[in-house]
Scaffold this motif. Structure first.
Motif, mmCIF file in Angstrom:
data_model
loop_
_atom_site.group_PDB
_atom_site.id
_atom_site.type_symbol
_atom_site.label_atom_id
_atom_site.label_comp_id
_atom_site.label_asym_id
_atom_site.label_seq_id
_atom_site.Cartn_x
_atom_site.Cartn_y
_atom_site.Cartn_z
ATOM 1 N N TRP A 45 0.511 -1.400 -0.124
ATOM 2 C CA TRP A 45 0.139 -0.014 -0.005
ATOM 3 C C TRP A 45 0.957 1.201 0.018
ATOM 4 N N ILE A 46 0.261 2.252 -0.961
ATOM 5 C CA ILE A 46 1.036 3.531 -0.618
ATOM 6 C C ILE A 46 0.826 4.064 0.634
ATOM 7 N N ASN A 47 1.638 4.700 1.241
ATOM 8 C CA ASN A 47 1.625 5.447 2.585
ATOM 9 C C ASN A 47 0.615 6.486 2.539
ATOM 10 N N GLY A 48 -0.476 6.438 3.134
ATOM 11 C CA GLY A 48 -1.543 7.342 3.698
ATOM 12 C C GLY A 48 -2.471 7.444 2.661
ATOM 13 N N GLY A 49 -2.811 6.351 1.842
ATOM 14 C CA GLY A 49 -3.836 6.227 0.719
ATOM 15 C C GLY A 49 -4.455 5.190 0.200
ATOM 16 N N THR A 50 -5.428 5.065 -0.759
ATOM 17 C CA THR A 50 -5.816 3.661 -1.319
ATOM 18 C C THR A 50 -4.994 3.161 -2.614
ATOM 19 N N CYS A 51 -4.115 3.641 -2.622
ATOM 20 C CA CYS A 51 -3.406 3.226 -4.051
ATOM 21 C C CYS A 51 -2.490 1.779 -3.498
ATOM 22 N N LEU A 52 -2.821 0.720 -4.233
ATOM 23 C CA LEU A 52 -2.226 -0.611 -3.942
ATOM 24 C C LEU A 52 -1.276 -0.811 -5.198
ATOM 25 N N ALA A 53 0.144 -1.300 -4.792
ATOM 26 C CA ALA A 53 1.026 -1.896 -5.785
ATOM 27 C C ALA A 53 1.013 -3.116 -5.734
ATOM 28 N N ILE A 54 0.764 -3.882 -7.041
ATOM 29 C CA ILE A 54 0.812 -5.459 -7.088
ATOM 30 C C ILE A 54 2.094 -5.988 -7.899
#
Length: 294
Positions: free
Chosen positions: A54-63
């Protein structure tokens, strides 16, 4: 298919969302309602998830995937934002530093991506063998990388470099550096857990490269987690007992063993309130448990 020991398939976000990768899907679990709220599917059934972050402080997810891609997903819209190419093998480790995403693969390459721009790849670092773990420090000044040949490297913050940089420290371990984590309240302190032939917890002062404390757990260490609320350390284990153990810090005195899994406990993640731990084992079982000490 079971969880892979050399991948990183679990992360708990600051927004109280848990991401866990399984086969070709990533499942999103809501830490408040305790239910799975969505699943994200990568390409074809032959493509599997190999890392999540997860990005710090957000709802963007790296896969990360087994075919070398790094995908970015917006969990609120449930849409894939972009695919970032560049790796030629399994992307087994990911770590964020604000808008910079670092990814490591089994060929030993670490790529830095600026996710805000089209030409995302900013720089490359290299190990001789595969990357097992990647962690940016809480201060965001250093990146720790662990490889399958036992090297722990500490790199400076310089994601725009186009050269293959020399690490600030390179520390050799007897087994692959998979279980590795920075201390949240001591910015230069890093904990490393040894594999099946080692079993040692080692605490490193990364500014000097000195081992400040260590203890033999007599067990394979699969994951390591700092507990800021109690200033303690948790480790998850494989053979012979598949337990989670909590240690006092800095003495490394054992406080408790928790036996809730029948297989190797490969992954640990800490909730945003720092009072719950999500543990996942090799037999695809997961446990959420509360832990705090008065």
């Amino acid at each position: 298919m079971f969880f892979f020991a050399d991948l990183n398939l679990l992360d708990w976000s600051s927004e109280n969302l848990v991401a866990i990768g399984l086969k070709s899907a990533t499942y999103i679990w809501n830490g408040e309602s305790n239910i799975v709220i969505q699943s994200l599917h990568v390409d074809s059934p032959s493509t599997y998830v190999s890392s999540v972050s997860w990005i710090n402080g957000g709802t963007c997810l790296a896969i990360g995937t087994n075919n070398g891609e790094v995908q970015l997903w917006d969990i609120e819209t449930q849409k894939r934002l972009r695919n970032m190419l560049g790796h030629m093998s399994v992307v087994g480790a990911l770590s964020w530093n604000q808008h910079i995403l670092s990814s490591g693969c089994r060929l030993g390459h670490i790529h830095h991506h600026d996710v805000r721009v089209a030409q995302h790849q900013m720089g490359t670092l290299r190990h001789q063998q595969g990357i097992c773990s990647l962690k940016w420090s809480p201060s965001e000044k250093h990146l720790a990388s662990g490889s399958s040949d036992g090297h722990l490297n500490i790199w400076p913050y310089d994601p725009g470099s186009i050269k293959l940089n020399t690490p600030l420290q390179s520390i050799l371990h007897p087994t692959a550096v998979k279980a590795m984590n920075w201390c949240p309240w001591l910015s230069e302190t890093l904990a490393v857990g040894g594999g099946m032939r080692d079993g040692q917890i080692r605490i490193w002062d990364t500014s000097s490269g000195k081992n400040t404390n260590s203890i033999n757990t007599n067990s394979q260490i699969c994951s390591i987690l700092w507990l800021p609320e109690t200033r303690e350390l948790a480790t998850s284990h494989g053979t012979p007992r598949n337990q989670v153990t909590v240690w006092q810090y800095p003495t490394l005195q054992k406080l408790t063993d928790i036996y809730d899994h029948k297989g190797r406990v490969l992954y640990l993640a800490l909730s945003p309130d720092q009072k719950r731990i999500f543990s996942a084992a090799a037999n695809e079982t997961a446990v959420i448990w509360k832990y705090w000490r008065e």
